[in-house]
Design an enzyme around this catalytic site. Structure first.
Site, PDB file in Angstrom:
ATOM      1  N   GLU A   1      37.917  39.886  25.934  1.00  0.00           N
ATOM      2  CA  GLU A   1      37.577  38.956  27.007  1.00  0.00           C
ATOM      3  C   GLU A   1      36.630  37.859  26.522  1.00  0.00           C
ATOM      4  O   GLU A   1      35.552  38.134  26.001  1.00  0.00           O
ATOM      5  CB  GLU A   1      36.926  39.704  28.165  1.00  0.00           C
TER       6      GLU A   1
ATOM      7  N   HIS B   1      34.309  35.222  27.879  1.00  0.00           N
ATOM      8  CA  HIS B   1      33.594  35.141  29.155  1.00  0.00           C
ATOM      9  C   HIS B   1      32.341  34.321  28.926  1.00  0.00           C
ATOM     10  O   HIS B   1      31.741  34.379  27.858  1.00  0.00           O
ATOM     11  CB  HIS B   1      33.251  36.591  29.563  1.00  0.00           C
TER      12      HIS B   1
ATOM     13  N   ASP C   1      38.739  34.267  30.528  1.00  0.00           N
ATOM     14  CA  ASP C   1      38.052  34.367  31.815  1.00  0.00           C
ATOM     15  C   ASP C   1      37.614  32.963  32.238  1.00  0.00           C
ATOM     16  O   ASP C   1      36.852  32.295  31.533  1.00  0.00           O
ATOM     17  CB  ASP C   1      36.839  35.290  31.691  1.00  0.00           C
TER      18      ASP C   1
ATOM     19  N   HIS D   1      41.728  36.279  33.367  1.00  0.00           N
ATOM     20  CA  HIS D   1      40.923  36.590  34.546  1.00  0.00           C
ATOM     21  C   HIS D   1      40.758  35.302  35.339  1.00  0.00           C
ATOM     22  O   HIS D   1      40.062  34.381  34.890  1.00  0.00           O
ATOM     23  CB  HIS D   1      39.544  37.127  34.135  1.00  0.00           C
TER      24      HIS D   1
END
EC number: 4.1.99.-
Length: 367
Positions: free
Chosen positions: A146, A148, A178, A276
């Protein structure tokens, strides 16, 4: 010319954390609610928060019940979020072998439950990802690290991972993008939450101005800059007589609202296996005021992305006055509208989603 992508609509149960923790729904009830609301077909689950006893006590009975339920409500498992808790020991960080075994158990559960992707976290180094590749191959699970906020697609740590992926050339190593990394402003609902905690309008104006200044400067490309920005929020709160809000400003201002431009995603787009769809709220016009959802969906479509987008509502941290299900409904409408405006469509049929997701994950990184 790249063919237009057809992203798969989905949601992560993380979006409903407040309702889940309040025991308004158990796991089965929440999955049924997601299906009934039409938030799928994609379904993402958070290992440690959604599954009791994860990963050591997930027995075959539970696995069978979970698979039967998902089949019954016609959802498509997309990603199981797994954790990299290297600091769970009191005396030291995990060593290499301990980390691999810790991750192996979680990845095995992802495979048993039918998830094709395990979302792993940014603290894994390129060496660690290389060590986990045989685990991914053993269980047939894609590891999607991920990206992020405070990091982003052009951050030095992410580029180092990308370079290792390119060297290893395995379709089982990729990223989860994300959208919190590419935000354009502080969430109005968060400012309202601070207002309800007694923050003055003058302080909130300064918080917004500080973040907007960082947005104008561009995203941090290393941890030193990130730390300096975190400290600036703490200092601002102290200068205004609200040191109790300083850490909170820092966490949200640097850890949830990433100021990177949208085009930073292009650095890693060929390796994006999952998305995401981070967002924080929907305004009176039916739009997300902080996250450029329309631009992000268009970028994915135009770059041929046909994986899942898990709507990830994170305003639940502070917003206790609005219904998260209604907010998700609004954000997914924006996604579908954006995909249509880009000349494509979000996939909302489960059969189509299974076929397209399988093809998406089978693609080689290059070629």
């Amino acid at each position: 010319m790249t063919s237009l992508g057809t992203p798969i609509q989905g949601v992560t149960l993380y979006s409903f954390t407040r309702a889940f923790h309040a025991r308004q729904y158990d796991l089965d009830g929440l999955i049924r609610k997601v299906a009934a609301e039409g938030f799928g077909p994609g379904l993402e689950v958070i290992g440690f928060s959604s599954l009791r006893g994860f990963p050591d006590r997930i027995d075959d009975t539970f696995v069978g019940q979970f698979r039967d339920l998902v089949a019954e409500v016609d959802l498509v498992p997309t990603s199981l979020a797994v954790n990299v808790d290297t600091g769970i020991r009191r005396d030291r960080l995990m060593n290499h072998d301990e980390l691999v075994e810790y991750m192996r158990k979680q990845i095995e559960v992802a495979a048993r439950l039918g998830f094709p992707i395990a979302r792993v976290q940014i603290s894994l180094t390129p060496d660690a990802m290389e060590s986990l590749l045989p685990v991914a191959e053993k269980y047939g699970v894609t590891l999607a690290l991920e990206v992020h906020a405070d990091q982003h697609g052009a951050h030095e740590r992410v580029l180092a991972l990308r370079d290792r992926y390119e060297k290893l050339d395995s379709p089982l190593l990729g990223f989860t993008a994300d959208w919190g990394a590419t935000v354009t402003g502080f969430a109005p609902s968060l400012l309202e939450a601070y207002r309800r905690r007694g923050a003055s309008e003058d302080l909130l104006r300064q918080v917004v101005e500080l973040w907007d200044g960082f947005y104008a400067e561009g995203p941090p490309n290393n941890q030193k800059v990130h730390g300096e920005r975190f400290g600036a929020f703490i200092g601002l709160a102290a200068q205004n007589g609200r040191p109790d809000l300083g850490i909170d400003f820092g966490i949200n201002g640097t850890g949830l609202f990433g100021p990177a431009p949208l085009d930073t995603w292009l650095e890693i787009m060929p390796w994006v296996r999952h998305v995401h769809g981070k967002f924080f709220g929907i305004d009176e016009n039916g739009e997300e005021p902080s996250v450029p959802v329309r631009g992000l969906v268009r970028q994915l479509v135009e770059n041929g992305y046909s994986g899942a987008i898990s709507s990830e509502y994170e305003g639940w941290h502070w917003n206790n006055w609005q219904d998260p299900f209604e907010i998700i409904r609004g954000e997914q409408a924006v996604q579908r509208s954006a995909a249509a405006n880009a000349g494509s469509a979000m996939i909302t049929d489960a059969t189509d989603a299974r076929r397209i997701l399988s093809s998406h994950l089978a693609q080689p990184v290059r070629g």
